[in-house]
Structures are given as structure tokens and as C-alpha cells.
Design an enzyme around this catalytic site. Structure first.
Site, PDB file in Angstrom:
ATOM      1  N   GLU A   1     -10.162  -0.847  -5.448  1.00 25.15           N
ATOM      2  CA  GLU A   1      -9.145  -1.618  -4.733  1.00 25.15           C
ATOM      3  C   GLU A   1      -9.680  -2.979  -4.308  1.00 25.15           C
ATOM      4  O   GLU A   1     -10.796  -3.090  -3.790  1.00 25.15           O
ATOM      5  CB  GLU A   1      -8.652  -0.865  -3.494  1.00 25.15           C
ATOM      6  CG  GLU A   1      -7.767   0.320  -3.818  1.00 25.15           C
ATOM      7  CD  GLU A   1      -6.936   0.755  -2.625  1.00 25.15           C
ATOM      8  OE1 GLU A   1      -6.165  -0.069  -2.097  1.00 25.15           O
ATOM      9  OE2 GLU A   1      -7.062   1.923  -2.212  1.00 25.15           O
TER      10      GLU A   1
ATOM     11  N   ASN B   1       1.372  -6.122  -5.140  1.00 32.17           N
ATOM     12  CA  ASN B   1       0.032  -6.681  -5.249  1.00 32.17           C
ATOM     13  C   ASN B   1      -0.408  -6.562  -6.709  1.00 32.17           C
ATOM     14  O   ASN B   1       0.168  -5.798  -7.475  1.00 32.17           O
ATOM     15  CB  ASN B   1      -0.943  -5.971  -4.283  1.00 32.17           C
ATOM     16  CG  ASN B   1      -0.868  -4.457  -4.379  1.00 32.17           C
ATOM     17  OD1 ASN B   1      -0.188  -3.904  -5.249  1.00 32.17           O
ATOM     18  ND2 ASN B   1      -1.556  -3.762  -3.508  1.00 32.17           N
TER      19      ASN B   1
ATOM     20  N   ASN C   1      -6.482  -5.343  -8.127  1.00 30.72           N
ATOM     21  CA  ASN C   1      -6.886  -3.949  -8.078  1.00 30.72           C
ATOM     22  C   ASN C   1      -7.150  -3.500  -9.515  1.00 30.72           C
ATOM     23  O   ASN C   1      -6.364  -3.801 -10.416  1.00 30.72           O
ATOM     24  CB  ASN C   1      -5.775  -3.093  -7.461  1.00 30.72           C
ATOM     25  CG  ASN C   1      -5.449  -3.524  -6.045  1.00 30.72           C
ATOM     26  OD1 ASN C   1      -6.141  -3.173  -5.108  1.00 30.72           O
ATOM     27  ND2 ASN C   1      -4.388  -4.304  -5.895  1.00 30.72           N
TER      28      ASN C   1
ATOM     29  N   CYS D   1       0.871  -1.175   0.000  1.00 31.33           N
ATOM     30  CA  CYS D   1       0.000   0.000   0.000  1.00 31.33           C
ATOM     31  C   CYS D   1       0.907   1.223   0.000  1.00 31.33           C
ATOM     32  O   CYS D   1       1.520   1.544   1.023  1.00 31.33           O
ATOM     33  CB  CYS D   1      -0.923   0.007   1.210  1.00 31.33           C
ATOM     34  SG  CYS D   1      -2.000   1.448   1.270  1.00 31.33           S
TER      35      CYS D   1
ATOM     36  N   HIS E   1      -2.346  -5.682 -10.162  1.00 28.53           N
ATOM     37  CA  HIS E   1      -3.115  -4.575 -10.735  1.00 28.53           C
ATOM     38  C   HIS E   1      -3.404  -4.854 -12.204  1.00 28.53           C
ATOM     39  O   HIS E   1      -2.532  -5.325 -12.939  1.00 28.53           O
ATOM     40  CB  HIS E   1      -2.345  -3.253 -10.641  1.00 28.53           C
ATOM     41  CG  HIS E   1      -2.082  -2.799  -9.252  1.00 28.53           C
ATOM     42  ND1 HIS E   1      -2.916  -1.935  -8.580  1.00 28.53           N
ATOM     43  CD2 HIS E   1      -1.077  -3.100  -8.391  1.00 28.53           C
ATOM     44  CE1 HIS E   1      -2.438  -1.717  -7.360  1.00 28.53           C
ATOM     45  NE2 HIS E   1      -1.328  -2.405  -7.230  1.00 28.53           N
TER      46      HIS E   1
ATOM     47  N   CYS F   1      -4.801   5.464  -4.457  1.00 24.35           N
ATOM     48  CA  CYS F   1      -4.130   4.180  -4.254  1.00 24.35           C
ATOM     49  C   CYS F   1      -2.706   4.332  -4.757  1.00 24.35           C
ATOM     50  O   CYS F   1      -2.485   4.503  -5.959  1.00 24.35           O
ATOM     51  CB  CYS F   1      -4.859   3.067  -4.998  1.00 24.35           C
ATOM     52  SG  CYS F   1      -4.026   1.459  -4.931  1.00 24.35           S
ATOM     53  N   GLY F   2      -1.740   4.285  -3.840  1.00 27.16           N
ATOM     54  CA  GLY F   2      -0.353   4.516  -4.220  1.00 27.16           C
ATOM     55  C   GLY F   2       0.208   3.439  -5.128  1.00 27.16           C
ATOM     56  O   GLY F   2       0.822   3.729  -6.163  1.00 27.16           O
TER      57      GLY F   2
END
Length: 281
Positions: free
Chosen positions: A207, A156, A189, A75, A158, A216-217
């Protein structure tokens, strides 16, 4: 005595932060969900627990939970917030945050501006992970108006979709369907990008495990990488989200993504009463 917490946010991407370095915290999934409820709890996009690092090069370990109780590996906005707290406590201008995604060096740029090295972007299909071998630059996934996405792992998974107008897409409808698509077995995401200029994109995000968030970084990092891979932007850009702007720089020399943006502290609190942790253990 209740369980103290800190509420922070980065561009409206909000976090409940807990101290778990002095004594380990066992957090039942039902308790996390109860705290995440914005009507009867505190509400958050992610719940963060600061823990002792397992790597001697790190200053602390950051554990990340989504509102549905699931755990996340990365995150970006929370990393900036936690790095800010660590730098304040240590009286230093740089720290290293350990996450499930690896070690993330961070440094203070200004009073409330922090830059984080989010590490290298992973582009291989098995690293996303995807269910089968496909070209991650042109992912064969179609959900409503969303198609031809770009897959990126920033700690994560994406999937980034390019659309003429990110504001016009019903993200609340199509985001959860794309999140749970069979091609992403660990869910993903979902990002929407409209390219505004060679150094500026508009980004919205659904997300995984949290829904629509104001920022969302890690998603902004993935959006920047996807835009560069498609040849639509230069390697340094502004990413404009619902909550504000981040500066992203995908370095050519080592493939690391640098993310710079603001942090803010909202309030301190204490969990007691119906949200007392001992009621759920």
C-alpha cells in the site's frame, strides 16, 4: 482528559478511528507518524477521522491518513468499519459514507458483515493518474519480476501485476520501487494477483504510504477489475488476501464495484503521555 480512539480492522487491515464530528481535529503529520509506529505508538495501516459530511446525502465524512502522514482518498476496509459504526449509532441497516473519492453507500449483510458500493472503476490514464498517455490494460512498467500491469483508480491509484505465484514474489523489495515509479507521479498501490479459478484470485498488496498490509479493500477492487478486464475471471469472485477473503462484484450495468466482507473491533484507548496530541500542536 486524553484523546479517545477506537482500534478496528477488516481482515487484519487495521485502523485507529478518531471522532472529529463534535470538534475539528488538527492532526500534525509528526503526531500521525508517532501514533502509526508499531513499536512506540499504537500502529495502524490507516488512521481514520470521522467528520461532519459536506454533502447532505451522506451520514458522515471519513478522512484517511497513511502511517507516513500522507492523506488517502479511499480505503475499502475502513469504509466497512466506519459504516458499521454509523449503522450502529443510527440503528439503521444502510448508510452513506462521504470520502475524498465520493459518496460510498453501505449496508449491513450480517452482524459483522458489511457491503460497500465502492463506486465506478476509473480506467482512463489521466484518472489514475499516469505520467503520460498509455493503455491502462497494459501499463509499460517493469520493476524486477513485475511487468505488464493494469492501472485502475478506485478512489486512489492502483497498479495490478499478474504473477504465477503471488507468494513467491519479494513484495517488500519490489513494492516500494513500483510505488515510486516515474509513471505514477502520485505514487500507487501495488498489487500482485495469481488467478486460482474463474471466480477466485489470490491477492497481495503493497500500500502506498503504508507498505505490506494483510488486506486492502480498494486494492482488492482494483485486482478484481484488472482480472475481469484481462478476461481471466468472471465479474463476481472471491479475493483471498493474507488476512482473509472479500467478495467482489463488478456490475456490468453501471460499472460500480461492490465489496463485501467482515469488520471487527479490537479495543478502545486514549492518547495521553508522549502521544498526547497537545504535545505535537
Amino acid at each position: 482528559m486524553g484523546l479517545p480512539f477506537l482500534k478496528m480492522h477488516g481482515l487484519g487491515n487495521d485502523f485507529v478511528v478518531l471522532e472529529g464530528r463534535r470538534a475539528p481535529l488538527e492532526l500534525p503529520r509528526d503526531w500521525i507518524r508517532a501514533v502509526g509506529d508499531r513499536r512506540t505508538g499504537v500502529g495502524f495501516d490507516q488512521l481514520i477521522v470521522m467528520e461532519p459530511p459536506s454533502d447532505g446525502r451522506a451520514d458522515l465524512f471519513m478522512r484517511i491518513f497513511n502511517p507516513d502522514g500522507s492523506e488517502s482518498g479511499a480505503c475499502g476496509n475502513a469504509t466497512r468499519c466506519i459504516a458499521h459504526l454509523a449503522m450502529q449509532a443510527e440503528g439503521r441497516g444502510a448508510v452513506v459514507i462521504e470520502t475524498l473519492a465520493g459518496l460510498l453507500p453501505a449496508e449491513r449483510v450480517d452482524t459483522d458483515i458489511v457491503s460497500v458500493d465502492m463506486g465506478p472503476a476509473r480506467l482512463e490514464w489521466e484518472a489514475i493518474p499516469l505520467a503520460r498517455a498509455v493503455d491502462t490494460l497494459h501499463v509499460p512498467m517493469t520493476v524486477g519480476p513485475l511487468s505488464d500491469g493494469v492501472a485502475t483508480n478506485m478512489g486512489n491509484p492502483h497498479i495490478t501485476f499478474f504473477v504465477p505465484d503471488a507468494e513467491a514474489v519479494d513484495l517488500a523489495t519490489w513494492g516500494p520501487q513500483a510505488e515510486h515509479h516515474p509513471l505514477v507521479p502520485e505514487r500507487a498501490n501495488i498489487g500482485l494477483v495469481s488467478v486460482l479459478a474463474r471466480d477466485h484470485i489470490r491477492f497481495r498488496v503493497w500500500e502506498r504510504g503504508a507498505g505490506i498490509t494483510r488486506a486492502c479493500g480498494s486494492g482488492a477492487c482494483a485486482a478484481a477489475v484488472a482480472s475481469i478486464r484481462r478476461g481471466l475471471t468472471d465479474r463476481r469472485m472471491t479475493v483471498s488476501m493474507d488476512g482473509g477473503d472479500l467478495t467482489l462484484d463488478w456490475r456490468a450495468d453501471d460499472g460500480h464495484v461492490l465489496m463485501t466482507g467482515p469488520i471487527a473491533t479490537s479495543f478502545f484507548g486514549e492518547f495521553t503521555g508522549d502521544l498526547a496530541l497537545e504535545r505535537f500542536v
